[in-house]
Design a protein around this motif. Structure first.
Motif, PDB file in Angstrom:
ATOM      1  N   THR A  69      -3.367   5.338  -6.093  1.00  0.00           N
ATOM      2  CA  THR A  69      -3.049   4.020  -7.167  1.00  0.00           C
ATOM      3  C   THR A  69      -2.259   3.875  -7.849  1.00  0.00           C
ATOM      4  N   TYR A  70      -1.892   3.266  -8.557  1.00  0.00           N
ATOM      5  CA  TYR A  70      -0.776   3.056 -10.279  1.00  0.00           C
ATOM      6  C   TYR A  70      -1.332   2.270 -10.608  1.00  0.00           C
ATOM      7  N   GLU A  71      -1.955   2.470 -12.235  1.00  0.00           N
ATOM      8  CA  GLU A  71      -1.454   1.368 -13.037  1.00  0.00           C
ATOM      9  C   GLU A  71      -1.608   2.112 -14.379  1.00  0.00           C
ATOM     10  N   TYR A 114       0.444  -0.899   0.251  1.00  0.00           N
ATOM     11  CA  TYR A 114       0.583   0.092  -0.207  1.00  0.00           C
ATOM     12  C   TYR A 114       0.668   1.387  -0.327  1.00  0.00           C
ATOM     13  N   ALA A 139      -9.581  -0.591  -5.675  1.00  0.00           N
ATOM     14  CA  ALA A 139      -9.568   0.868  -5.926  1.00  0.00           C
ATOM     15  C   ALA A 139      -9.267   1.739  -4.538  1.00  0.00           C
ATOM     16  N   GLU A 198      -8.285  -0.312  -1.351  1.00  0.00           N
ATOM     17  CA  GLU A 198      -6.453  -0.290  -1.634  1.00  0.00           C
ATOM     18  C   GLU A 198      -6.672   1.116  -0.872  1.00  0.00           C
ATOM     19  N   ILE A 199      -6.633   2.309  -1.259  1.00  0.00           N
ATOM     20  CA  ILE A 199      -6.387   3.598   0.103  1.00  0.00           C
ATOM     21  C   ILE A 199      -6.713   3.682   0.650  1.00  0.00           C
TER      22      ILE A 199
END
Length: 435
Positions: A279-281, A262, A293, A296-297
């Motif tokens: 996030t980073y995609e 994370y 997402a 996740e954050i």
């Protein structure tokens, strides 16, 4: 008859507007072409707003000299914008705190990251757990230590864009803005450039600047394979009763927990909100906000600052950072005639690098680049070797909600050099939301 000017700029985000503002200050006539209904509806609208000196890994290599020039220019640049727009852009100047939640992460920061920080032209201060919590009392009791990067700043990119747009649209400068207009082609020759517009009009200019974010590859055929979108999701929270900065710093951590990683990042706003991400995609052009997402954050924030995870969520957004294969901007002439300047590929550093990008592009356009400018331009030169671009990430989970309002109008674009315009409509997303 084509509309004529000295310089035509494709893209009206923070980079395009900063360049237009700088060129106009020198008396250069500019036509700024942007697909959005208003300026800044692309990457700039939802950026997190950190003005980063060391936190982003790409800041710590060759780009550090460019970062330094931009950071030093920031106060004066904001004052110029305020003078031309009447809009004050509040800036949080407490710095960034990067913390570790366990000894393994603290060891990584000390052994691998700290040497790079010390080699950068910016200060760094070691923090004990008690130091970190004295600076930000809401940090988790799990924090074992960290570092303060005191020269990093933070602002609200939407306020910055409002100020820039007001300055650009003031009518007191030689800038003409064409909003809700799609560029469909770019041609260059020894006598100048022409940009075709979707409604059949053309703009004729001495030079062109391509600052179209993740869509810049449409107009830069030799760099199309090096440019790609990087999807990010973020959201706003507001502590109950907060009416001004609820935190004194922006805060970042890398956390490994239950086999997952994370990267919570909290950026306080002057009106009491906190922007939370991110996030980073890589190489993902989908701009939906997904439940996965958001969760996740939220999990990362709950570990870093448990109380913040309970604050009500407001605006949610997803957007596309304009990525480059080596995560550094591409700034410089890209055609054989010296008429087309690229100003793109800033990844998560568009807000950070806006002042220096405007300065360097203005020097290129005006032919005034001295030794120092040339040194910085060499770092960002378009003809440098690039690694392969990353493969697309896995498909995103189902959306939480449709794309947020304010999404820029998709651009139908023709690759440069194509004789007959070919319409394609890659999505123009809300802004990249990352660091």
């Amino acid at each position: 008859m084509p509309e004529s000017c000295d310089v035509v700029i494709i893209g009206g985000g923070v980079i395009g507007c900063a360049i237009a503002h700088r060129l106009a200050a020198r008396g250069t006539s500019v036509v700024l072409v942007d697909a959005g209904q208003r300026l800044g509806l692309g990457a700039s609208d939802g950026a997190m707003g950190g003005i980063l000196t060391q936190t982003e890994p790409s800041c710590l290599g060759p780009l550090s000299s460019v970062i330094k020039r931009s950071r030093d220019a920031y106060p004066g640049w904001l004052e110029e914008i305020r003078a031309d727009s009447g809009v004050e852009v509040p800036v949080l100047d407490g710095g960034d705190i990067q913390v570790a939640l366990d000894e393994a992460e603290m060891e990584r920061l000390e052994s691998k990251v700290l040497p790079q920080w010390k080699n950068s032209p910016f200060a760094v201060e070691r923090l004990t757990a008690a130091d970190a919590r004295s600076l930000e009392p809401l940090l988790s009791e799990r924090v074992v230590g960290g570092f303060l990067l005191p020269e990093e700043l933070a602002l609200d990119p939407r306020v910055l864009m409002a100020a820039l747009a007001t300055a650009v649209l003031s009518g007191r400068t030689p800038i003409r803005v064409l909003s809700a207009v799609r560029a469909t082609g770019l041609r260059t020759g020894s006598s100048g450039v022409e940009v075709d517009l979707h409604d059949g009009r053309r703009v004729s200019a001495e030079q062109a600047v391509v600052a179209a974010g993740h869509l810049s590859g449409v107009f830069l055929p030799s760099h199309r394979d090096h440019l790609f979108p990087i999807k990010g999701v973020a959201f706003d929270v507001r502590p109950p009763g907060a009416g001004t900065y609820p935190l004194r710093h922006h805060i970042f951590a890398e956390i490994k927990e239950d086999g997952r990683e994370y990267f919570p990042y909290l950026v306080p706003r002057h009106d009491g909100r906190v922007a939370v991400g991110v996030t980073y995609e890589e190489n993902v052009g989908d701009v939906t906000v997904t439940a996965a997402a958001i969760e996740e954050i939220r999990r990362g924030v709950a570990a870093l600052m448990p109380r913040a995870a309970t604050w009500p969520i407001g605006r949610r957004w997803a957007g596309l950072r304009p990525g480059s294969a080596d995560h550094m901007p591409i700034i410089g002439h890209v055609d054989d005639h010296g008429r087309v300047v690229a100003a793109t590929g800033h990844s998560g550093l568009g807000v950070t690098l806006a002042p220096v990008t405007a300065e360097l592009v203005a020097a290129l356009v005006g032919g005034t680049a001295g030794a120092r400018e040339s040194e910085l331009l060499a770092v960002c030169r378009p003809d440098r070797p690039f690694p392969p671009a990353p493969a697309p990430s896995a498909p995103a989970a189902p959306p939480v909600s449709p794309t947020p309002p304010g999404t820029a109008t998709p651009v139908s674009s023709t690759p440069p050099g194509t004789a007959t315009p070919v319409s394609s409509t890659p999505p123009v997303s809300p802004p990249p939301t990352a660091r």
